[in-house]
Design an enzyme around this catalytic site. Structure first.
Site, mmCIF file in Angstrom:
data_model
loop_
_atom_site.group_PDB
_atom_site.id
_atom_site.type_symbol
_atom_site.label_atom_id
_atom_site.label_comp_id
_atom_site.label_asym_id
_atom_site.label_seq_id
_atom_site.Cartn_x
_atom_site.Cartn_y
_atom_site.Cartn_z
ATOM 1 N N MET A 31 0.835 -1.205 0.000
ATOM 2 C CA MET A 31 0.000 0.000 0.000
ATOM 3 C C MET A 31 0.870 1.255 0.000
ATOM 4 S SD MET A 31 -3.438 -0.925 2.087
ATOM 5 C CE MET A 31 -2.819 -0.594 3.721
ATOM 6 N N LEU A 34 6.734 3.267 1.658
ATOM 7 C CA LEU A 34 7.573 2.084 1.843
ATOM 8 C C LEU A 34 8.686 2.290 2.869
ATOM 9 C CD1 LEU A 34 7.876 1.104 -1.916
ATOM 10 C CD2 LEU A 34 6.181 0.334 -0.240
ATOM 11 N N HIS A 35 8.934 1.208 3.614
ATOM 12 C CA HIS A 35 10.016 1.190 4.606
ATOM 13 C C HIS A 35 10.865 -0.056 4.365
ATOM 14 C CE1 HIS A 35 7.487 -1.818 6.462
ATOM 15 N NE2 HIS A 35 6.504 -0.949 6.639
ATOM 16 N N ALA A 36 11.833 -0.274 5.248
ATOM 17 C CA ALA A 36 12.779 -1.380 5.030
ATOM 18 C C ALA A 36 12.095 -2.753 5.032
ATOM 19 C CB ALA A 36 13.878 -1.334 6.085
ATOM 20 N N HIS A 38 9.088 -3.463 3.603
ATOM 21 C CA HIS A 38 8.657 -3.632 2.210
ATOM 22 C C HIS A 38 9.862 -3.933 1.308
ATOM 23 C CE1 HIS A 38 5.470 -0.631 3.621
ATOM 24 N NE2 HIS A 38 4.723 -1.629 3.186
ATOM 25 N N GLY A 149 4.914 -10.169 4.293
ATOM 26 C CA GLY A 149 5.632 -10.032 5.561
ATOM 27 C C GLY A 149 4.927 -10.767 6.688
ATOM 28 N N LYS A 151 4.868 -9.799 9.575
ATOM 29 C CA LYS A 151 4.234 -8.761 10.386
ATOM 30 C C LYS A 151 2.706 -8.879 10.348
ATOM 31 C CE LYS A 151 3.362 -4.330 11.686
ATOM 32 N NZ LYS A 151 2.471 -3.845 10.674
ATOM 33 N N ARG A 189 2.092 3.015 9.280
ATOM 34 C CA ARG A 189 1.271 3.727 10.275
ATOM 35 C C ARG A 189 2.107 4.291 11.421
ATOM 36 N NH1 ARG A 189 -2.803 -0.398 8.706
ATOM 37 N NH2 ARG A 189 -4.582 0.761 7.860
#
Ligand code: AMP
Length: 297
Positions: A31, A34-36, A38, A149, A151, A189
């Site tokens: 979505m 992006l962070h590490a 993703h 992920g 997560k 988030r």
């Protein structure tokens, strides 16, 4: 890297992949923002496939009426830079109108325990939206492998079930939860958190660690002590409100009556304006998979 915003273009492009003899396609649905976490999926997809497709789509169908669809963070330019650096070949960025045109009326609705407990109970209709969009994306991209992920443990279980139940020809690969240095699971988030809530947000991993320790002290016993350990940590954090703390089977999400492997400790809590989820897994061989800190081996 090609950026494609319409289904027609994607289908045209896909014909070219086949014509060029491109082998396996790896797919990373996201979505955005992006962070590490993703990027770990994109990098693994790059290593394992000839062609890598990522999607960025904030899927309205998986948000409830009082959830954060409108405020969900977005930064397409930064996301595209990061995906290009990760070696992604194609990014699909459809609009809601592309994915859900007027008259759209066919949804994929998971049932059973998986769609009854935890995230499914707090977010009715969430997994219907997830399954519908993921199956559509699989049909459009036709990947050999798709990357998700840990997560989002319940999402993984729901999608594994969907792929098995509907004979979807794709292999799902699940990668560990990427964490900040202080243990907070990376999430788009987290950007909702001010400094004090950001500090308090480590309550989720603190609770999971306490739950895992109590689990280890009570193997083959009932789950009460592990559940109580998680709840106590959250109760001691004034900025956090617990949605749920749970010990369940990671495949079915049925609650565990006896502590044995495999097991999932799952938690969801509100911290200030953000609703955060996290989990740790006890694998078949009895080892805890707590995820890993970005940048560390
Ligand atoms: P999202 O953009 O939140 O829908 O997530 C897209 C994909 O990235 C999903 O498969 C998520 O499970 C995965 N993901 C999100 N956060 C993390 C994380 N901290 N570590 C690993 N994967 C993640």
């Amino acid at each position: 890297m090609r950026v494609i915003a319409t289904i027609d273009e994607l289908v045209g492009e896909r014909a070219g992949w086949a014509g060029a003899g491109t082998g396996a396609v790896g797919f990373v649905p996201t979505m955005g923002y992006l962070h590490a976490g993703h990027l770990s999926l994109a990098e693994r997809a790059r290593a394992e496939n000839d062609m890598v497709v990522a999607s960025i789509f904030v899927n309205p169908a998986q948000f409830g009426p009082n959830e954060d669809l409108a405020s969900y963070p977005r930064d397409l330019a930064r996301d595209l830079e990061r995906l290009e650096a990760a070696g992604v070949d194609v990014v699909f960025t459809p609009t809601p109108e592309q994915m859900y045109p007027a008259g759209f009326s066919t949804y994929v609705v998971p049932e059973g325990t998986l769609n009854a407990r935890l995230e499914a109970a707090v977010r009715p209709g969430h997994f219907r939206g997830v399954c519908t969009v993921v199956l559509k994306l699989f049909n459009l991209v036709r990947p050999a492998r798709a990357y998700f992920g840990q997560k989002d443990a319940q999402q993984v279980a729901v999608l594994r079930r969907m792929v098995a139940d509907l004979n979807v020809p794709v292999e799902l690969r699940v990668l560990p939860t990427m964490r900040e240095a202080d243990g907070l699971a990376m999430s788009s988030r987290n950007s909702y958190l001010g400094p004090e809530d950001r500090a308090a947000a480590t309550v989720l991993i603190r609770a999971l660690r306490a739950g895992a320790a109590a689990f280890d002290a009570n193997r083959d016993g009932p789950p009460d002590a592990a559940l109580a350990a998680m709840r106590t940590v959250v109760a001691d954090e004034p900025r956090a409100t617990l949605d749920y703390a749970d010990v369940c089977d990671p495949r079915t999400f049925a609650p565990l009556a006896t502590l044995r492997s495999p097991a999932l400790l799952a938690i969801a809590a509100r911290v200030g304006p953000a609703r955060l989820i996290d989990n740790v897994v006890l694998d078949e061989s009895g080892d805890w998979n707590m995820g890993r800190v970005a940048g560390e081996n």
